[in-house]
Design a protein around this motif. Sequence first.
Motif, mmCIF file in Angstrom:
data_model
loop_
_atom_site.group_PDB
_atom_site.id
_atom_site.type_symbol
_atom_site.label_atom_id
_atom_site.label_comp_id
_atom_site.label_asym_id
_atom_site.label_seq_id
_atom_site.Cartn_x
_atom_site.Cartn_y
_atom_site.Cartn_z
ATOM 1 N N GLY A 68 22.338 23.192 0.983
ATOM 2 C CA GLY A 68 23.600 22.670 1.490
ATOM 3 C C GLY A 68 23.976 23.182 2.871
ATOM 4 N N VAL A 69 23.067 23.894 3.537
ATOM 5 C CA VAL A 69 23.308 24.399 4.885
ATOM 6 C C VAL A 69 22.252 23.814 5.813
ATOM 7 N N ARG A 70 22.695 23.331 6.967
ATOM 8 C CA ARG A 70 21.790 22.816 8.002
ATOM 9 C C ARG A 70 21.423 23.992 8.893
ATOM 10 N N TRP A 71 20.131 24.245 9.085
ATOM 11 C CA TRP A 71 19.640 25.364 9.885
ATOM 12 C C TRP A 71 18.987 24.841 11.154
ATOM 13 N N ILE A 72 19.486 25.274 12.314
ATOM 14 C CA ILE A 72 18.831 24.978 13.589
ATOM 15 C C ILE A 72 17.649 25.938 13.673
ATOM 16 N N CYS A 73 16.454 25.391 13.831
ATOM 17 C CA CYS A 73 15.253 26.225 13.904
ATOM 18 C C CYS A 73 15.012 26.651 15.353
ATOM 19 N N ALA A 74 15.049 27.954 15.590
ATOM 20 C CA ALA A 74 14.853 28.519 16.920
ATOM 21 C C ALA A 74 13.704 29.519 16.857
ATOM 22 N N PHE A 75 13.058 29.733 18.009
ATOM 23 C CA PHE A 75 11.888 30.608 18.034
ATOM 24 C C PHE A 75 11.973 31.570 19.205
ATOM 25 N N GLU A 103 1.916 17.870 20.441
ATOM 26 C CA GLU A 103 2.750 18.596 21.394
ATOM 27 C C GLU A 103 4.124 18.833 20.763
ATOM 28 N N TRP A 104 4.688 20.009 20.982
ATOM 29 C CA TRP A 104 6.000 20.358 20.457
ATOM 30 C C TRP A 104 6.953 20.597 21.625
ATOM 31 N N PRO A 105 7.598 19.543 22.132
ATOM 32 C CA PRO A 105 8.569 19.770 23.216
ATOM 33 C C PRO A 105 9.746 20.596 22.700
ATOM 34 N N TYR A 106 10.256 21.448 23.571
ATOM 35 C CA TYR A 106 11.370 22.306 23.165
ATOM 36 C C TYR A 106 12.319 22.521 24.333
ATOM 37 N N ARG A 107 13.500 23.034 23.979
ATOM 38 C CA ARG A 107 14.522 23.410 24.964
ATOM 39 C C ARG A 107 14.691 24.921 24.888
ATOM 40 N N THR A 144 19.898 36.499 24.117
ATOM 41 C CA THR A 144 18.514 36.101 24.364
ATOM 42 C C THR A 144 18.359 34.583 24.405
ATOM 43 N N ALA A 145 17.527 34.121 25.332
ATOM 44 C CA ALA A 145 17.166 32.699 25.374
ATOM 45 C C ALA A 145 16.044 32.471 24.363
ATOM 46 N N VAL A 146 16.224 31.462 23.507
ATOM 47 C CA VAL A 146 15.235 31.142 22.480
ATOM 48 C C VAL A 146 14.751 29.711 22.667
ATOM 49 N N LEU A 147 13.661 29.370 22.019
ATOM 50 C CA LEU A 147 13.092 28.029 22.101
ATOM 51 C C LEU A 147 13.517 27.229 20.883
ATOM 52 N N VAL A 148 14.026 26.013 21.114
ATOM 53 C CA VAL A 148 14.440 25.132 20.021
ATOM 54 C C VAL A 148 13.690 23.815 20.180
ATOM 55 N N PRO A 149 12.805 23.474 19.225
ATOM 56 C CA PRO A 149 12.053 22.223 19.335
ATOM 57 C C PRO A 149 12.970 21.002 19.277
ATOM 58 N N ASP A 150 12.553 19.949 19.969
ATOM 59 C CA ASP A 150 13.238 18.657 19.886
ATOM 60 C C ASP A 150 12.833 18.005 18.566
ATOM 61 N N ARG A 165 14.165 12.694 18.235
ATOM 62 C CA ARG A 165 15.217 11.685 18.365
ATOM 63 C C ARG A 165 16.257 12.120 19.390
ATOM 64 N N GLY A 166 15.914 13.112 20.191
ATOM 65 C CA GLY A 166 16.842 13.592 21.213
ATOM 66 C C GLY A 166 17.724 14.732 20.773
ATOM 67 N N GLY A 167 17.553 15.200 19.566
ATOM 68 C CA GLY A 167 18.365 16.309 19.063
ATOM 69 C C GLY A 167 17.537 17.562 18.865
ATOM 70 N N LEU A 168 18.159 18.564 18.266
ATOM 71 C CA LEU A 168 17.480 19.819 17.976
ATOM 72 C C LEU A 168 16.840 19.761 16.595
ATOM 73 N N TRP A 169 15.702 20.432 16.437
ATOM 74 C CA TRP A 169 14.994 20.475 15.155
ATOM 75 C C TRP A 169 15.839 21.268 14.168
ATOM 76 N N THR A 170 16.183 20.643 13.044
ATOM 77 C CA THR A 170 16.935 21.322 11.992
ATOM 78 C C THR A 170 16.270 21.068 10.662
ATOM 79 N N ALA A 171 16.622 21.889 9.695
ATOM 80 C CA ALA A 171 16.171 21.712 8.316
ATOM 81 C C ALA A 171 17.353 22.019 7.417
ATOM 82 N N GLU A 172 17.433 21.327 6.301
ATOM 83 C CA GLU A 172 18.526 21.580 5.368
ATOM 84 C C GLU A 172 17.987 22.303 4.148
ATOM 85 N N GLN A 173 18.707 23.327 3.741
ATOM 86 C CA GLN A 173 18.328 24.090 2.556
ATOM 87 C C GLN A 173 19.600 24.609 1.912
#
Length: 181
Positions: A91-98, A117-121, A72-78, A81-89
């Motif tokens: 000790g693991v970095r999580w790429i947030c996808a929707f 506005e929430w630009p995404y890929r 499946t194609a999912v949406l990942v917010p920018d 800074r030109g990267g993918l939206w992530t959060a750390e919890q």
Amino acid sequence: MTMSGNGSPGRERPLRLADLARSEPGGSRPVPVPPPAPAAFAAPAAIAADRIDRIEAARAEFAALLGEFRRTAVLVPDDGRGGLWTAEQGGVRWICAFSDEAALARFALARGDAAREWPYRTVLGARLLDVMVPLLGVPAGVALDAGSPDGTLFPPVAGVVPETAVVDPGAEGTAKAKGTR
């Protein structure tokens, strides 16, 4: 990238997807740990058989969900800074996808940041797991629909991410991706 170890050995708790919705990009916040539920009283053999059945059913359900996510194609917010939206919890970095724009909008609302506005890929789930997770160089996975009651985690374990990105617990309780130093 450096990894901050906010968790301490012996104080593990399940990750709540709502925690990721409230975190800043690249940051984390500690959340109180609820006490464990009391164990049910039953014959040991009956408990063991029931647990095995539930584990097998959960594995089959997760395998089906993983397969669907990979296709499946999912949406990942920018991240701004030109990267993918992530959060750390933990000790693991999580790429947030929707899964869709509505799920991303709920995430923005939960963060109190729905006005901007929430630009995404749009990225295929398999590409996130097979390419993007290993590129992070730290223990990483994908959080699908963070902040949603239907959210799902795809952690850095064998069968989910490539072998080089599988978490290898260190001697001092710090998770480390096998392909990192």
